[in-house]
Design an enzyme around this catalytic site. Structure first.
Site, PDB file in Angstrom:
ATOM      1  N   GLY A  72       0.581  -1.015   0.176  1.00 28.03           N
ATOM      2  CA  GLY A  72       0.121  -0.090  -0.105  1.00 28.03           C
ATOM      3  C   GLY A  72       0.766   1.370  -0.076  1.00 28.03           C
ATOM      4  O   GLY A  72       0.660   2.135  -0.285  1.00 28.03           O
ATOM      5  N   ASN A 151      -7.970   3.579   9.051  1.00 24.00           N
ATOM      6  CA  ASN A 151      -7.910   2.374   9.683  1.00 24.00           C
ATOM      7  C   ASN A 151      -7.555   2.093  11.623  1.00 24.00           C
ATOM      8  O   ASN A 151      -7.779   1.403  11.796  1.00 24.00           O
ATOM      9  CB  ASN A 151      -5.987   2.098   9.493  1.00 24.00           C
ATOM     10  CG  ASN A 151      -5.390   3.374   9.619  1.00 24.00           C
ATOM     11  OD1 ASN A 151      -5.593   4.307   8.634  1.00 24.00           O
ATOM     12  ND2 ASN A 151      -4.248   3.508  10.338  1.00 24.00           N
ATOM     13  N   HIS A 203      -1.862  -7.619   2.179  1.00 23.02           N
ATOM     14  CA  HIS A 203      -1.959  -7.932   3.443  1.00 23.02           C
ATOM     15  C   HIS A 203      -3.175  -7.832   4.266  1.00 23.02           C
ATOM     16  O   HIS A 203      -3.433  -7.677   5.297  1.00 23.02           O
ATOM     17  CB  HIS A 203      -0.250  -8.000   4.184  1.00 23.02           C
ATOM     18  CG  HIS A 203      -0.290  -7.063   4.533  1.00 23.02           C
ATOM     19  ND1 HIS A 203      -0.010  -6.448   5.913  1.00 23.02           N
ATOM     20  CD2 HIS A 203       0.024  -5.489   3.647  1.00 23.02           C
ATOM     21  CE1 HIS A 203       0.429  -5.396   6.087  1.00 23.02           C
ATOM     22  NE2 HIS A 203       0.210  -4.656   4.954  1.00 23.02           N
ATOM     23  N   CYS A 327       2.211   1.356  13.619  1.00 17.35           N
ATOM     24  CA  CYS A 327       3.278   1.922  13.334  1.00 17.35           C
ATOM     25  C   CYS A 327       3.735   2.503  14.558  1.00 17.35           C
ATOM     26  O   CYS A 327       4.222   3.639  15.154  1.00 17.35           O
ATOM     27  CB  CYS A 327       2.965   2.677  11.412  1.00 17.35           C
ATOM     28  SG  CYS A 327       3.106   1.950  10.226  1.00 17.35           S
TER      29      CYS A 327
HETATM   30  N1  PLP Z   1      -3.131   2.922   4.015  1.00 21.33           N
HETATM   31  C1  PLP Z   1      -3.292   2.391   5.239  1.00 21.33           C
HETATM   32  C2  PLP Z   1      -5.111   3.421   5.758  1.00 21.33           C
HETATM   33  C3  PLP Z   1      -3.370   1.656   6.147  1.00 21.33           C
HETATM   34  O1  PLP Z   1      -4.100   0.968   7.094  1.00 21.33           O
HETATM   35  C4  PLP Z   1      -1.882   1.329   6.265  1.00 21.33           C
HETATM   36  C5  PLP Z   1      -1.284  -0.259   6.820  1.00 21.33           C
HETATM   37  O2  PLP Z   1      -1.861  -0.221   8.066  1.00 21.33           O
HETATM   38  C6  PLP Z   1      -0.957   1.633   4.462  1.00 21.33           C
HETATM   39  C7  PLP Z   1      -1.759   2.506   4.554  1.00 21.33           C
HETATM   40  C8  PLP Z   1       0.151   0.894   3.910  1.00 21.33           C
HETATM   41  O3  PLP Z   1      -0.064  -0.295   3.875  1.00 21.33           O
HETATM   42  P1  PLP Z   1       0.572  -1.359   3.984  1.00 21.33           P
HETATM   43  O4  PLP Z   1       1.306  -1.512   4.764  1.00 21.33           O
HETATM   44  O5  PLP Z   1       0.833  -2.398   2.345  1.00 21.33           O
HETATM   45  O6  PLP Z   1       2.350  -0.894   2.996  1.00 21.33           O
END
Ligand code: PLP
Length: 397
Positions: A72, A151, A203, A327
């Site tokens: 992502g 998220n 994932h 994170c």
């Molecule tokens: N965008 C959102 C809203 C997310 O929740 C996340 C991961 O938690 C990401 C982007 C990043 O995705 P990736 O871990 O595949 O880089």
């Protein structure tokens, strides 16, 4: 001890069908899909077929609008940098205060490079201030970038409405949507929603880590982030990760089949967990109860206690949840999302995100509802805020 995994917004387990779909491309069909000999035909076909599946998953117009990426974060970085590089004369970007760090940190970097970035706020329920967004769009706005759903809270933003606002103010402004947290949870229709670019990550919906996709509509031009070979029509260099791409497509097919289950059964279990906690634990607080949320997520604050302590007690019983995005957990900084919502300081440090999946069982929710009150009681008894807690108990009964 059984594992009870309620952290599916951080990552999900790989579906067994997905793993099965990937295995042939590790074992027998390991050819480079760009090679011209017969042996490469199956690998080449797998990538082509997967592109068609993702096109349907997002309701794109053409397979040519789908680029495979590694995650992502890469999808977002490619979209954002790609659009800005093609519109070098425009220096204004609009985003929200509650985006994922993979977007927010990029915008902070872009500010240092001379871009002006406006960060749109949210209300106490986590809903976007559309009036502020509308007002911010001007002739110089190259890009508006809004996540589909948050998220941490699961709140869904009105993407179609936002697209209408953008196009009514500046037809040249491009619209990027980080849809990482909605893929597999609600239907996505990029054409109906008027989206120019949209990113997803495998994932988060039962494909493995290390694969994602970016939709770029045929009217939107971007430069590649990864420069090299001619793969992905020159928009993303690097030999295609055939097994992971096949896995992503299988995960998308399974997601399409289980969307109805997500929106009814997963939602029912989420609601059961949510109301069960709020009813039985006096110092719990629903951080947002808006109905327009992805069906698997709830975020609940436990007042006057520390979220990390709750997570450790849960972990001792095999229960996985999160005190923010993956994170931010690990640091004691309260989440930027809950801060933007003005969640009171009494609850922000004790906020827990619970995120279910189609693999979550009712017995697991029942177990959490059984053990959580005792955990919270134990931690609450050690809180230095006993007077405030006594007041709260009196107020809430
Ligand atoms: N965008 C959102 C809203 C997310 O929740 C996340 C991961 O938690 C990401 C982007 C990043 O995705 P990736 O871990 O595949 O880089």
């Amino acid at each position: 001890m059984n594992l009870i995994y309620l952290d599916n917004n951080a990552t999900t387990k790989v579906a067994p069908e997905v793993l099965d779909a990937m295995l042939p491309y590790f074992k027998e069909e390991y050819a480079n899909p760009s090679s011209i000999y017969e042996f490469a035909k199956k690998a080449n076909h797998a990538v082509k077929e997967a592109r068609g599946v993702i096109k349907d998953f997002l309701n794109a117009e053409s397979e040519k609008e789908i680029i495979f990426t590694s995650c992502g974060s890469e999808s977002a970085n490619t979209a954002i940098r790609g659009v800005l590089n093609m519109n070098k004369n425009k220096r204004h970007i609009i985003t929200t205060k509650v985006e994922h760090p993979c977007v927010l940190n990029l915008y902070q970097t872009l500010e240092k490079e001379g871009y002006k970035v406006d960060y749109i706020g949210v209300n106490a329920n986590g809903e976007l201030d559309l009036a502020q967004l509308e007002e911010a769009i001007n002739y110089d706005t190259a890009l508006v970038s809004v996540m589909y759903a948050n998220n941490e809270t699961g709140v869904i933003f009105p993407i179609e409405k936002i697209s209408e606002i953008i196009k009514s103010k500046n037809k040249e402004t491009k619209f990027f949507v980080d849809a990482v947290q909605v893929a597999g949870k609600i239907p996505i229709d990029v054409q109906a929603a008027g989206i120019d670019l949209l990113g997803i990550s495998g994932h988060k919906f039962h494909a493995p880590k290390g694969v994602g996709a970016l939709y770029v509509n045929s009217k939107t031009l971007i430069t590649p982030l990864i420069i090299g070979g001619h793969q992905e029509k020159g928009k993303r260099a690097g030999t295609e990760n055939v097994p992971y791409i096949a896995g992503l497509a299988k995960a998308a097919e399974l997601a399409i089949d289980s969307l109805n289950y997500e929106m009814t059964e997963v939602k029912r279990l989420r609601d059961k967990l949510e109301t069960g906690i709020i009813k039985t634990i006096f110092n719990s607080r629903l951080n947002t109860g808006v109905t327009n949320r992805v069906p698997n997520t709830t975020n609940i604050g436990f007042e006057y206690i520390e979220g990390e302590l709750i997570l450790l007690h849960l972990s001792d019983l095999g229960i996985c949840a999160s005190s923010g995005s993956a994170c931010t957990s690990g640091s004691l900084e309260p989440s930027h999302v809950l801060r933007a919502m003005n969640v009171p300081f009494t609850a922000i440090h004790g906020s827990i995100r619970w995120s279910l999946s189609r693999y979550t069982k009712e017995s697991e929710i029942d177990y959490v509802l059984k053990v959580l009150p005792e955990i919270i009681n134990k931690i609450t008894a050690l809180s230095p805020y006993q007077d405030e807690l006594a007041n709260l108990k009196r107020l809430r009964g």
